[in-house]
Enzyme design. Sequence first.
Site, short mmCIF file in Angstrom:
data_model
loop_
_atom_site.label_atom_id
_atom_site.label_comp_id
_atom_site.label_asym_id
_atom_site.label_seq_id
_atom_site.Cartn_x
_atom_site.Cartn_y
_atom_site.Cartn_z
CG HIS A 1 -1.88 -1.06 1.36
ND1 HIS A 1 -2.95 -1.01 2.23
CD2 HIS A 1 -2.01 -2.24 0.71
CE1 HIS A 1 -3.68 -2.10 2.11
NE2 HIS A 1 -3.13 -2.86 1.20
CD GLU B 1 -0.31 1.76 4.51
OE1 GLU B 1 -0.11 2.71 3.72
OE2 GLU B 1 -1.43 1.32 4.78
#
Length: 206
Positions: free
Chosen positions: A85, A159
């Site tokens: 992500h 992330e």
Amino acid sequence: MTSDTQPGRMWRKNRQPNPTSTGTDLNRNFAYKWGCCGGSSGNGSSETYRGTGPESAVETKVLADFVRSRVVGGKQQLGMFLDIHSDAELVLWPFGYTYNNTVPGSMSADEEAAHRTIGRELASTNGFAPEQSSDLYITDGTTDDYTWGQQRIFSFTFELAGGSFYPPPSAIAGEVQRSREALLRLADYADCPYRAIGKQSQYCAQ
């Protein structure tokens, strides 16, 4: 995913029509703990809209079917799962739906310790912050909660950085290089994640 009418535009949700708007957040659409805990929205206009039901999005169903197809002789053949992500510079592990570190029948002390130890090791190589997914915020119906919660595949989320929720293509090379060592270490643990806590003989003996 891109739009035909807006070339290059990236979308958080897919572009499948929903009952009131457009799109489903694929990372809220998996069957494990779908819609359980305030970590997604039932409003079709929301960016975290969870869909009309578990695996209602085509993309989610295809991925979940593939993961299920890797169960051979009653044993899941996939040893490690990674979801990528942006944009918070984090290494995350399950669960997202609860703040509890361990969950009876779903996350034992050794399973949590192995996830946490690997997560911290990966973060030490790319400079990200390691934490359980729910330490960021509560989510439900997520990819890595599903792959661990239903399939017992050790699961992590990176992330990435990149400067925005939708980093430009120019950021790709730098982000790949930054996490190259973490990716290699993750792959190395796939055969026996319990090696990270020194319990390979207990859990991974042939």
